[in-house]
Write a protein that holds these residues in place. Structure first.
Motif, short mmCIF file in Angstrom:
data_model
loop_
_atom_site.label_atom_id
_atom_site.label_comp_id
_atom_site.label_asym_id
_atom_site.label_seq_id
_atom_site.Cartn_x
_atom_site.Cartn_y
_atom_site.Cartn_z
N PHE A 106 0.85 -1.19 0.00
CA PHE A 106 0.00 0.00 0.00
C PHE A 106 0.90 1.25 0.00
CE2 PHE A 106 -2.63 -3.42 1.39
CZ PHE A 106 -3.90 -3.13 0.94
N VAL A 107 1.30 1.68 -1.18
CA VAL A 107 2.31 2.72 -1.30
C VAL A 107 1.72 4.09 -1.67
CG1 VAL A 107 4.10 1.06 -1.93
CG2 VAL A 107 2.75 2.14 -3.74
N VAL A 108 0.41 4.16 -1.95
CA VAL A 108 -0.21 5.42 -2.34
C VAL A 108 -0.71 6.13 -1.08
CG1 VAL A 108 -2.06 6.50 -3.67
CG2 VAL A 108 -0.88 4.50 -4.58
N ASP A 109 -0.33 7.38 -0.92
CA ASP A 109 -0.79 8.17 0.22
C ASP A 109 -2.32 8.19 0.27
OD1 ASP A 109 1.78 8.73 0.95
OD2 ASP A 109 1.81 10.75 0.10
N GLY A 110 -2.86 7.91 1.46
CA GLY A 110 -4.31 7.93 1.64
C GLY A 110 -4.99 6.63 1.33
N LEU A 111 -4.28 5.67 0.76
CA LEU A 111 -4.86 4.36 0.45
C LEU A 111 -4.12 3.30 1.25
CD1 LEU A 111 -5.35 4.61 -3.43
CD2 LEU A 111 -7.01 5.09 -1.62
N GLY A 112 -4.41 3.25 2.53
CA GLY A 112 -3.73 2.32 3.43
C GLY A 112 -4.40 0.97 3.49
N PRO A 113 -3.91 0.08 4.35
CA PRO A 113 -4.39 -1.29 4.42
C PRO A 113 -5.64 -1.49 5.26
CG PRO A 113 -2.52 -1.02 5.89
CD PRO A 113 -2.68 0.28 5.18
N ARG A 114 -6.23 -0.43 5.78
CA ARG A 114 -7.44 -0.56 6.59
C ARG A 114 -8.68 -0.22 5.76
NH1 ARG A 114 -6.58 -1.17 11.97
NH2 ARG A 114 -4.48 -0.76 12.75
N GLY A 115 -9.78 -0.88 6.07
CA GLY A 115 -11.03 -0.60 5.38
C GLY A 115 -11.03 -0.97 3.92
N THR A 116 -10.24 -1.97 3.55
CA THR A 116 -10.09 -2.28 2.13
C THR A 116 -11.35 -2.89 1.52
OG1 THR A 116 -9.05 -4.38 2.76
CG2 THR A 116 -7.58 -2.54 2.23
N GLY A 117 -12.09 -3.69 2.29
CA GLY A 117 -13.31 -4.27 1.75
C GLY A 117 -14.35 -3.21 1.44
N ARG A 118 -14.54 -2.28 2.37
CA ARG A 118 -15.48 -1.18 2.14
C ARG A 118 -15.03 -0.34 0.95
NH1 ARG A 118 -14.65 3.72 3.39
NH2 ARG A 118 -12.97 3.15 4.84
N ARG A 119 -13.72 -0.10 0.86
CA ARG A 119 -13.20 0.70 -0.24
C ARG A 119 -13.41 0.01 -1.58
NH1 ARG A 119 -8.07 1.88 1.99
NH2 ARG A 119 -6.96 0.94 0.26
N LEU A 120 -13.18 -1.30 -1.62
CA LEU A 120 -13.36 -2.02 -2.87
C LEU A 120 -14.82 -1.96 -3.33
CD1 LEU A 120 -12.48 -3.80 -5.19
CD2 LEU A 120 -12.64 -5.79 -3.68
N ASP A 121 -15.75 -2.11 -2.40
CA ASP A 121 -17.16 -2.04 -2.78
C ASP A 121 -17.48 -0.68 -3.40
OD1 ASP A 121 -17.72 -4.62 -1.97
OD2 ASP A 121 -18.26 -4.03 0.06
N GLN A 122 -16.92 0.38 -2.86
CA GLN A 122 -17.12 1.71 -3.44
C GLN A 122 -16.42 1.82 -4.79
OE1 GLN A 122 -15.51 4.13 -0.30
NE2 GLN A 122 -17.38 4.10 0.91
N ASP A 123 -15.22 1.25 -4.87
CA ASP A 123 -14.43 1.36 -6.10
C ASP A 123 -15.09 0.65 -7.27
OD1 ASP A 123 -12.61 2.80 -4.64
OD2 ASP A 123 -11.08 1.22 -4.58
N ILE A 124 -15.76 -0.47 -6.99
CA ILE A 124 -16.42 -1.21 -8.07
C ILE A 124 -17.41 -0.31 -8.81
CG2 ILE A 124 -18.04 -3.08 -8.56
CD1 ILE A 124 -16.70 -4.58 -6.17
N GLU A 125 -18.15 0.48 -8.04
CA GLU A 125 -19.11 1.40 -8.67
C GLU A 125 -18.40 2.47 -9.48
OE1 GLU A 125 -22.28 0.64 -8.66
OE2 GLU A 125 -21.62 -1.11 -7.51
N ILE A 126 -17.24 2.89 -9.01
CA ILE A 126 -16.46 3.89 -9.76
C ILE A 126 -15.93 3.28 -11.06
CG2 ILE A 126 -14.40 5.35 -9.72
CD1 ILE A 126 -14.84 5.62 -6.68
N TYR A 127 -15.41 2.04 -10.98
CA TYR A 127 -14.93 1.39 -12.22
C TYR A 127 -16.05 1.39 -13.27
CZ TYR A 127 -11.65 -0.92 -8.93
OH TYR A 127 -10.74 -1.21 -7.95
N ARG A 128 -17.22 0.96 -12.86
CA ARG A 128 -18.30 0.81 -13.82
C ARG A 128 -18.78 2.16 -14.34
NH1 ARG A 128 -21.01 -4.36 -10.64
NH2 ARG A 128 -19.86 -5.93 -11.86
N SER A 129 -18.74 3.16 -13.50
CA SER A 129 -19.08 4.50 -13.96
C SER A 129 -18.09 4.98 -15.02
CB SER A 129 -19.08 5.46 -12.76
OG SER A 129 -19.23 6.80 -13.18
N VAL A 130 -16.81 4.76 -14.77
CA VAL A 130 -15.78 5.13 -15.75
C VAL A 130 -16.00 4.38 -17.05
CG1 VAL A 130 -13.32 5.00 -16.28
CG2 VAL A 130 -14.07 5.81 -14.03
N TRP A 131 -16.23 3.08 -16.97
CA TRP A 131 -16.40 2.26 -18.18
C TRP A 131 -17.65 2.64 -18.97
CZ3 TRP A 131 -15.27 -2.71 -14.91
CH2 TRP A 131 -13.90 -2.75 -14.62
N ARG A 132 -18.66 3.18 -18.27
CA ARG A 132 -19.87 3.66 -18.97
C ARG A 132 -19.64 4.99 -19.68
NH1 ARG A 132 -22.60 1.75 -14.14
NH2 ARG A 132 -22.52 3.88 -13.30
#
Length: 284
Positions: A106-132
């Motif tokens: 986890f080398v990106v500032d602000g993207l640490g190893p905590r809360g990763t499951g919650r973050r991934l669930d949010q990120d999935i929606e962002i991926y799909r928004s970008v792809w749309r």
């Protein structure tokens, strides 16, 4: 059951310029897919780079990340990167995602190893928004060209949240690299979550296994090194599960076929190009 082969992108000090030849040899041999492993804090090749190189070197073989560590990436950046790889390949990419368990990835500032499951669930929606083709916050334009498709998602993990994520947002499940008798119950949990969510059909199930058909000692040493940061006991256990020799590899193929797996990805443990030919002679 389909049989794929991993790219040697996460073998210590692997030769990056050998990867296109590996991809071409795998396609010529008839493997179903090329897979990548994903870590940052290891002297290998980034999985996105490996998949892009494989896409450019091949025409028909499938491409799959097994697994890419999603929460270490800013989501808009990853969505754009993935869309580009998929487009260059002609729509051959399946994106396997995991949470990651090593703090040093986890080398990106602000993207640490905590809360990763919650973050991934949010990120999935962002991926799909970008792809749309929707415009990301703070941007003036869409991040991807018109015609970008939604890349199929697979998820790994052993917590119930992982199986719920498969059922809610995925195309299927990728099991850990472990003995079939240990992974079988995880596939059953993925199927159960899928049915409980009312999904039609069955989840696409992918199994992973390491193999060594040339220098078995070097292969086991390489796997031990890769998992050494998890502790010596865990590293030894992973190294002991490397499938060594033709009979062991064939037995593993049969065991996973008996579990009803859709695709088995056999991952190399050395970057010797002959390992592609050796494996093809054994399993294809």
């Amino acid at each position: 059951m389909k049989i794929g082969i991993g790219l040697p992108n996460q073998i210590r000090d692997m030769r990056p310029d050998a990867l296109p030849a590996w991809a071409r040899a795998a396609e010529a041999a008839g493997f179903s897919s090329l897979g990548s492993l994903g870590r940052i804090a290891y002297p290998g090749l980034m999985d996105t780079v490996a998949l892009a190189a494989a896409a450019g070197a091949t025409r028909d073989i499938g491409l799959m990340s097994t697994l890419l560590l999603a929460p270490v990436w800013p989501p808009v950046l990853l969505a754009k990167e993935v869309a580009g790889i998929d487009a260059v390949s002609g729509g051959r990419l399946t994106l396997g995602l995991g949470l990651g368990g090593r703090v040093d990835d986890f080398v990106v500032d602000g993207l640490g190893p905590r809360g990763t499951g919650r973050r991934l669930d949010q990120d999935i929606e962002i991926y799909r928004s970008v792809w749309r083709g929707e415009v990301p916050p703070g941007c003036d334009n869409p991040a991807v060209p018109v015609g970008t498709r939604e890349v199929p998602l697979l998820f790994g993990g052993m917590a119930q949240a992982s199986f719920d994520r498969v059922a809610r947002a995925g195309h299927g499940y990728i099991g850990p690299s472990a003995a079939p008798e240990r992974v079988g119950p995880l596939f059953d949990r993925a199927r159960a979550a899928w049915r409980a969510a009312g999904r039609r059909g069955e989840p696409y199930l992918v199994a992973l296994a390491y193999y060594a058909l040339g220098d078995e000692d070097a292969g086991r040493a390489g796997v031990y090194d890769y998992y050494r940061s998890a502790g010596p006991d865990s590293a030894r256990a992973r190294a002991a599960e490397v499938r060594g020799g033709a009979d062991d590899v064939r037995a593993t193929v049969k065991a996973y076929a008996d579990l009803g797996v859709d695709e088995l990805m056999l991952n190399p443990t050395v970057d010797d190009l002959e390992e592609v030919t050796r494996l093809a002679h054994v399993v294809l």
